[in-house]
Design a protein around this motif. Sequence first.
Motif, PDB file in Angstrom:
ATOM      1  N   MET A 180       0.836  -1.208   0.000  1.00  0.00           N
ATOM      2  CA  MET A 180       0.000   0.000   0.000  1.00  0.00           C
ATOM      3  C   MET A 180       0.867   1.253   0.000  1.00  0.00           C
ATOM      4  N   ALA A 181       1.919   1.236   0.826  1.00  0.00           N
ATOM      5  CA  ALA A 181       2.797   2.404   0.919  1.00  0.00           C
ATOM      6  C   ALA A 181       3.521   2.643  -0.402  1.00  0.00           C
ATOM      7  N   THR A 182       3.888   1.559  -1.070  1.00  0.00           N
ATOM      8  CA  THR A 182       4.584   1.688  -2.344  1.00  0.00           C
ATOM      9  C   THR A 182       3.683   2.331  -3.385  1.00  0.00           C
ATOM     10  N   SER A 183       2.415   1.901  -3.381  1.00  0.00           N
ATOM     11  CA  SER A 183       1.483   2.464  -4.347  1.00  0.00           C
ATOM     12  C   SER A 183       1.223   3.946  -4.034  1.00  0.00           C
ATOM     13  N   LYS A 184       1.107   4.286  -2.748  1.00  0.00           N
ATOM     14  CA  LYS A 184       0.902   5.688  -2.362  1.00  0.00           C
ATOM     15  C   LYS A 184       2.138   6.517  -2.716  1.00  0.00           C
ATOM     16  N   ALA A 185       3.328   5.973  -2.426  1.00  0.00           N
ATOM     17  CA  ALA A 185       4.568   6.713  -2.705  1.00  0.00           C
ATOM     18  C   ALA A 185       4.702   6.984  -4.201  1.00  0.00           C
ATOM     19  N   LYS A 186       4.274   6.020  -5.011  1.00  0.00           N
ATOM     20  CA  LYS A 186       4.344   6.185  -6.463  1.00  0.00           C
ATOM     21  C   LYS A 186       3.436   7.335  -6.920  1.00  0.00           C
ATOM     22  N   ALA A 187       2.209   7.348  -6.386  1.00  0.00           N
ATOM     23  CA  ALA A 187       1.273   8.421  -6.750  1.00  0.00           C
ATOM     24  C   ALA A 187       1.828   9.772  -6.326  1.00  0.00           C
ATOM     25  N   ILE A 188       2.475   9.806  -5.161  1.00  0.00           N
ATOM     26  CA  ILE A 188       3.031  11.053  -4.640  1.00  0.00           C
ATOM     27  C   ILE A 188       4.208  11.515  -5.501  1.00  0.00           C
ATOM     28  N   ALA A 189       5.101  10.586  -5.821  1.00  0.00           N
ATOM     29  CA  ALA A 189       6.259  10.943  -6.645  1.00  0.00           C
ATOM     30  C   ALA A 189       5.806  11.426  -8.024  1.00  0.00           C
ATOM     31  N   ASN A 190       4.731  10.798  -8.538  1.00  0.00           N
ATOM     32  CA  ASN A 190       4.239  11.165  -9.871  1.00  0.00           C
ATOM     33  C   ASN A 190       3.657  12.575  -9.945  1.00  0.00           C
ATOM     34  N   THR A 191       3.354  13.191  -8.801  1.00  0.00           N
ATOM     35  CA  THR A 191       2.842  14.567  -8.849  1.00  0.00           C
ATOM     36  C   THR A 191       3.937  15.525  -9.305  1.00  0.00           C
ATOM     37  N   LEU A 226       9.889   6.403   0.027  1.00  0.00           N
ATOM     38  CA  LEU A 226      10.482   7.410  -0.869  1.00  0.00           C
ATOM     39  C   LEU A 226      11.999   7.484  -0.657  1.00  0.00           C
ATOM     40  N   HIS A 227      12.429   7.416   0.612  1.00  0.00           N
ATOM     41  CA  HIS A 227      13.857   7.512   0.905  1.00  0.00           C
ATOM     42  C   HIS A 227      14.600   6.284   0.396  1.00  0.00           C
ATOM     43  N   ARG A 228      13.973   5.109   0.577  1.00  0.00           N
ATOM     44  CA  ARG A 228      14.594   3.874   0.082  1.00  0.00           C
ATOM     45  C   ARG A 228      14.764   3.936  -1.437  1.00  0.00           C
ATOM     46  N   GLN A 229      13.749   4.530  -2.099  1.00  0.00           N
ATOM     47  CA  GLN A 229      13.796   4.595  -3.569  1.00  0.00           C
ATOM     48  C   GLN A 229      14.575   5.807  -4.061  1.00  0.00           C
ATOM     49  N   GLN A 230      15.145   6.551  -3.123  1.00  0.00           N
ATOM     50  CA  GLN A 230      15.919   7.757  -3.449  1.00  0.00           C
ATOM     51  C   GLN A 230      15.123   8.723  -4.323  1.00  0.00           C
ATOM     52  N   ALA A 231      13.819   8.809  -4.001  1.00  0.00           N
ATOM     53  CA  ALA A 231      12.965   9.758  -4.734  1.00  0.00           C
ATOM     54  C   ALA A 231      13.346  11.177  -4.329  1.00  0.00           C
ATOM     55  N   ARG A 232      13.099  12.107  -5.226  1.00  0.00           N
ATOM     56  CA  ARG A 232      13.509  13.485  -4.953  1.00  0.00           C
ATOM     57  C   ARG A 232      12.538  14.172  -3.979  1.00  0.00           C
ATOM     58  N   ILE A 233      11.267  13.762  -4.024  1.00  0.00           N
ATOM     59  CA  ILE A 233      10.250  14.427  -3.196  1.00  0.00           C
ATOM     60  C   ILE A 233      10.478  14.128  -1.710  1.00  0.00           C
ATOM     61  N   ARG A 234      10.319  15.159  -0.863  1.00  0.00           N
ATOM     62  CA  ARG A 234      10.624  14.992   0.553  1.00  0.00           C
ATOM     63  C   ARG A 234       9.383  15.194   1.417  1.00  0.00           C
ATOM     64  N   PRO A 235       9.251  14.383   2.471  1.00  0.00           N
ATOM     65  CA  PRO A 235       8.120  14.557   3.384  1.00  0.00           C
ATOM     66  C   PRO A 235       8.349  15.731   4.336  1.00  0.00           C
ATOM     67  N   ILE A 236       7.305  16.463   4.635  1.00  0.00           N
ATOM     68  CA  ILE A 236       7.412  17.574   5.586  1.00  0.00           C
ATOM     69  C   ILE A 236       6.064  17.736   6.290  1.00  0.00           C
ATOM     70  N   HIS A 237       6.079  17.874   7.598  1.00  0.00           N
ATOM     71  CA  HIS A 237       4.817  18.037   8.337  1.00  0.00           C
ATOM     72  C   HIS A 237       4.193  19.393   8.012  1.00  0.00           C
ATOM     73  N   LEU A 238       2.887  19.408   7.986  1.00  0.00           N
ATOM     74  CA  LEU A 238       2.137  20.636   7.715  1.00  0.00           C
ATOM     75  C   LEU A 238       2.594  21.791   8.611  1.00  0.00           C
TER      76      LEU A 238
END
Lengths: 503, 249
Positions: B196-207, B227-239
């Motif tokens: 589930m997390a992988t599918s969500k991370a993919k949708a997030i990275a695709n934005t 995202l960090h494991r996949q070395q995606a560029r997008i970073r998480p940040i709390h609101l």
Amino acid sequence: MTAAPIVLPRDADGRLTPAPPPGELIDMPRFPVNAKHELANTEQIGNLERATATIRGKRAARASEVANWEELRSAAEAIKNKVARNLDHYLLEAEAKLTAAGAQVHWARDAEEANRIIVDLVKQTKAPEVVKAKSMVTQEINMNEALEAANIAAWETDLAELIVQLGHDRPSHILVPAIHKNRHQIRDIFVREMGIYGTPAPAGLTDNPTDLTAAARTHLRNKFMRAQVGTSGGNFLVAETGTLVVVESEGNARMCLTLPDTLISVVGIEKIVPTFDDLEIFMELLPRSSTGERMNPYSSMWTGVTPGDGPQNVHVVLVDNGRSTVLADPITRQTLRCLRCSACMNTCPVYDLVGGHAYGSVYPGPIGICLTPQMRGLHSAVDLSLPYACTLCEACVDVCPVKINFPEVTINLRKDVADHKRHDHRPHLETTAISAAGFFFAKGSRFTLMTKASSLFGRLFGWKRYFKGHTPWPAKVWTSARDLPVPAKQSFRAWWKKNHERS
Amino acid sequence: MTPPASGLKVGLFATCVNDLMFPETPRMVAQMLGRLGAEVVSSPKQTCCGQMFTNTGYVKQGLQTVEAYIDAFSGCDYVVGPSASCVGSVRDQHSWLTKDHPNLHQEAVELSAKTLDLTEFLIDVLNVDDVGASFPHSVTYHSSCHSLRITKLGDRPLRLLRAVKGLTLIDLPDADRCCGFGGTFSMKNPDVSIAMATSKAKAIANTGAQFVTAPDNACLLNIGGILHRQQARIRPIHLAAILSSKESA
């Protein structure tokens, strides 16, 4: 008129109908084990995602166009709650009305008793086979196999149930049981299996849905025309009139309900609605929640026997099979309100990935993880694991037409599982870990000690920033696919103390 | 002009995950609420909302955290936390956890009603949409399940984000679908959780956004881990970090 006796052919296994996968659902491994197995089936994941996304969209559109949708849900909830509180009264009322209308009512405490009654009724007719209208309760009691064991063939006539039966498979969804199959797979099943159990698939059958449906129609037509006994479930049983209701899309249930001379309807005792007027609420809610249609194509209603029209031997088998146990708990008995619409599983992100076969239950998804352990009891490995097959995301709560509070039931069941683990005199890592954590979380002062240990850990490993695998249990469960940040070097409370509590 | 929160005694509910893993989030909330004029208090008697225990079936341990919660925050005008899930658990579960404990029940009910997510406190109590933040980046928003369906934050987080100077908000498809965290679900059903997390991370990275934000660090821990494991560029940040930002373009 007496037809020549029909001699049914046997397949290579010596059976009349296709054998389902071996073993009983209740003996399946724990949910996480089954789920891992299903997750490896990428073709199935694609099939499920496409189908559930479509049906979710249709349901949302059809629900949102009804101005008083929330009032209808509340009304349905209230009616079903009234039924649960007065079930004994309504059941006796239904029995009296059914009997007066010429039907014979049979009571079955459990699956075994229900199957014994059904087998005896079919044997009395001397028919070698029955045609089946799609029904969940007959799946629940595994009626097909009980009939097969008595040398009676039970033919599924719902298109998707037919696909599942011919595929030697099990349903993976309560509304669209072959949701896990695509049309190429269905074509292969029809070509391979139809000829063994009846009219073969036409030569050169394509995977075009129209051609597949035509092949099923031809295959089933012979069975319908010669059938002496039909079986069905019942979506509703109206207590004040003794009327049974079956709603469907294809018209095959209508054939089962009208063509044979004997009709045996197997109905869960919770299917009661008090009055005929109550039906209007459910007939609005059910198709919109279930198939995402304003109304379902076929709604069949019958009240006992109508002389000279339709079945002349009408039987109703009222099945308990654990329902009165569920009824005993005033909080968790809300699952008995379920209409079997399937909106909860269509919206469930867990079901979406693993499909129905992971649940070891004829009822998968949110309703399955509640109702199945409730009805079967928390004994088997799979039933003890089902209440945890949920992230508590609550997407199902919003779509349930009878407002079942799934997380409330789920958490209550988890409490029962935790109690079970505490009292089975065996060591459980989880119970020990949670009890230890509970000690530290019970008082702020103890939690402060924990934050100090965690910060020390953070300082020791601070150079890493992330743990990336190769961690000991329990962290390795997380880090197999996810990097885990190293804990903070200074907890929030330590920072607060330093900056706000100078004295 | 008087700051909007002056005269209000606000208990800062840090939450256990933030206290241990993300202390900067409650720190920023403390500073923000202070700037808005509140008297911010944070008691070391607080531990956790209890849902880790309650939702796993360990109700006794859940009840103990309610006692700690009451101990920590009684006497506050409001209790504010930067976590829609923990706040939702307080409001949804503390009342029934204490139903057989008359000495706790009344106070649990009163305190639950005063417990708010940061976004609710800003918009409903202080009537503030624009907290004066500036964050010149593209951001996509993951509306956590509990923020939508338990705490019912509605569009409050989006209203606050839209008021941030320089911020470009990018829609996340299927934003209401769960990321697969589910508390102990992530440990008890790791394979499903990861899928589930992988599918969500993919949708997030695709934005294509630079940041993904949420009202809960627990969801971000899960999504961010992938995202960090996949070395995606997008970073998480709390609101709360975006709402505290003064970064100029």
